[in-house]
Design a protein around this motif. Structure first.
Motif, short mmCIF file in Angstrom:
data_model
loop_
_atom_site.label_atom_id
_atom_site.label_comp_id
_atom_site.label_asym_id
_atom_site.label_seq_id
_atom_site.Cartn_x
_atom_site.Cartn_y
_atom_site.Cartn_z
N SER B 47 0.84 -1.21 0.00
CA SER B 47 0.00 0.00 0.00
C SER B 47 0.87 1.25 0.00
CB SER B 47 -0.91 0.03 1.23
OG SER B 47 -1.77 -1.07 1.21
N ASP B 167 -5.76 -0.88 -4.82
CA ASP B 167 -5.21 -1.42 -3.58
C ASP B 167 -6.17 -2.45 -2.99
OD1 ASP B 167 -3.79 -1.98 -1.35
OD2 ASP B 167 -3.72 0.06 -0.55
N GLU B 168 -5.88 -3.69 -3.24
CA GLU B 168 -6.71 -4.82 -2.76
C GLU B 168 -8.20 -4.54 -2.98
OE1 GLU B 168 -5.50 -6.91 0.64
OE2 GLU B 168 -3.62 -5.82 0.88
MG LIG Z 1 -2.21 -2.58 2.15
#
Ligand SMILES: [Mg+2]
Ligand SMILES: Nc1ncnc2c1ncn2[C@@H]1O[C@H](COP(=O)(O)OP(=O)(O)OP(=O)(O)O)[C@@H](O)[C@H]1O
Lengths: 266, 246
Positions: B47, B167-168
């Motif tokens: 991240s 991000d995910e």
């Molecule tokens: Mg992360």
């Protein structure tokens, strides 16, 4: 011979008689003092409303600015705001009013050798003194409410706003504050009502608001009970209207997922 | 030689002087149209890396070039950078107080300075792409997770970005909703969108990635085609990580 049961009933009957006597006063012309002094009361009501509305408005603007300053990462911006909030919330409003009206002119005189008119019965600026003190006072409380509201908005909201290219002020204006205001409507409404009630303290610097007027009329007519009942009812009608209006506003602008989610009950 | 769209050089990020750096000398190039998937354990710095690219996080050292320009240069307008880079978040981060349509038009109107009509036209087009036109008037709280993430993607896409960061994007979703989002991302990849994606969806990596990057301890340990990294990892740490998640 003392008989507790008879004593008790005598007291009850006596109590009822007092209540009837009291209610009787409504039929006598003592309550007409409201009508006799209608113009005076109306003027007083207007003064109180004026002071409250201006203070609410200025206080809100001060509150937003102070809250944003308090959230700044820059010490030079943050510290003055923290000091302001702490001092105004840490001293009695009555002292603040007296300071503004009496000590502040002296302070100005000693610092700048300029003579201001002191807070007296004839002071034409007393009303503005009142508005300034109340604005500063409520501004400090509102700053704290607004700051808490802003802090309660999840960090991801600011990140998402910045990620699409909004500047920090734009992100605040279009994303964070609109959400924060919805979250803080109830405590802010509470503070507005406090302000109306607190405004009665400015009567000590001879502003002819409801309280001050009540004092004048009661000492002129000697009808203290009637006068203060009427004054109380005036205040009550203001706060009742205000809280209803704010409840409406809260409902009107409520958005699913923000603020208090009322359960479907009753 | 064609210069890459994004170029990262010796990137370092320290949150605290005392902690080990979250990013420790990352070098990475992303060409136009390329899909890069970043994998790695929790806390490995995925991240942080992604957020440095659009400067949501300020790196402590190193350089990032976007279209050949150093975006860490003080004279580089960070808002202009972000306007060109779309980001999709794990928790969607839709603007709670705005309806779906306004979530998408906000950036178009305030950042791209479009008229309301223009912006809404684009918003409806983008919503059609993620199959959510009928939700234009809903508030985020009234959407399912899958729908919310589709709006999150639409919000980023509507800005017509040159690069998309994910991000995910599926890790907060119920398993049955993951497929829909992956499908949209695969479509984007087919349409030559440049994407940097942090995900644990190995299906997506195999299907759509041009390159898989394995990150550990704030550094790139291994990178290569999906076959190379996912089926034949060279490094012991990559093997261990893959055996844990597969
Ligand atoms: Mg992360
Ligand atoms: N705001 C922060 N302040 C201090 N340390 C942080 C902060 N954000 C992340 N870190 C640290 O930096 C390191 C990398 O975090 P990062 O969030 O980039 O990891 P990640 O790979 O995205 O993990 P995950 O898979 O759990 O999302 C971690 O050790 C984390 O504790």
């Amino acid at each position: 011979m003392a008989n507790p049961i008879i004593d008790f009933f005598a007291a009850v009957i006596n109590g009822f008689r007092n209540v009837f006597d009291f209610l009787g006063t409504f039929s006598t012309n003592s309550w007409f003092l409201l009508i006799d002094n209608w113009d005076v009361f109306l003027n007083a009501l207007r003064t109180t409303l004026e002071i409250c509305i201006f203070s609410m408005l200025f206080g809100f603007i001060i509150g937003v600015i102070a809250a944003l300053m308090k959230l700044s990462s820059n010490k030079v911006i943050r510290v003055p705001s923290v000091l302001y909030v702490e001092i105004l919330r840490g001293t009695p409003l009555l002292v603040q009013i007296l300071f503004m009206s009496f000590a502040y002119p002296t302070l100005v005189q000693q610092l700048f050798s300029v003579t201001l008119v002191e807070g007296t019965w004839t002071n034409p600026t007393a009303r503005w003194d009142a508005i300034i003190v109340l604005s500063l006072n409520t501004g400090a409380y509102q700053a704290e409410i607004i700051r808490a509201g802003i802090s309660s908005i999840p960090k991801g909201q600011l990140e998402a706003a910045r990620a699409i290219g909004l500047s920090y002020p734009e992100a605040m204006a279009y994303v964070i504050l609109p959400q924060a205001f919805r979250v803080i409507t109830p405590p802010l409404a509470n503070e507005f009502i406090n302000l109306v009630l607190n405004s009665s303290l400015v009567s000590v610097i001879a502003v002819s608001d409801l309280t001050q007027t009540g004092r004048i009329i009661s000492s002129r007519t000697f009808r203290t009970l009637e006068t203060w009942t009427i004054v109380g009812l005036f205040y009550f009608s203001i706060t009742l209207t205000l809280s209803r209006v704010l409840q409406y506003v809260e409902k009107r602008y409520r958005i699913p997922g923000l603020g208090i989610q009322k359960e479907e009950s009753f | 030689m064609i210069e890459p769209l994004l170029s990262i050089r010796n990137l370092e990020k320290r949150y605290n002087a005392t902690d080990p750096p979250a990013l420790n000398g990352v070098n990475m190039d992303v060409s136009k149209g390329e899909v890069v998937v970043i994998i790695g354990a929790s806390g490995s710095g995925k991240s942080t890396l992604l957020r440095c690219i659009n400067r949501l996080i300020e790196p402590t050292a190193g350089e990032i070039y976007f279209e050949g320009l150093n975006v860490l240069d003080p004279s580089y307008d960070v808002n202009h950078l972000r306007e060109q880079i779309g980001m999709v978040f794990q928790n969607f981060n839709l603007f709670t107080h705005l309806k779906v349509l306004q979530n998408i038009t906000l950036g178009l109107i305030k950042v791209k300075k479009m008229s309301k009509d223009e912006a809404e036209k684009i918003a409806y087009e983008t919503l059609r792409m993620v199959d959510l036109e009928d939700k234009a008037d809903s508030y985020p709280a009234q959407l399912s997770g899958g729908q919310a993430q589709r709006v999150g993607i639409a919000r980023a896409l509507a800005m017509n970005p040159k690069l998309m960061l994910f991000d995910e994007p599926t890790s907060a979703l119920d398993p049955e909703l993951v497929g829909g989002i992956i499908q949209i991302m695969e479509d984007l990849a087919k349409r030559q969108m440049t994407m940097v994606v942090v995900t644990h969806e190995m299906g997506f990596a195999k299907e759509a990635a041009d390159r898989v990057v394995y990150v550990d301890g704030g550094a790139i340990v291994e990178e290569g085609s999906p076959e190379e990294v996912l089926t034949n990892p060279k490094h012991e740490r990559t093997k261990q990580f893959l055996s844990r998640i597969l």
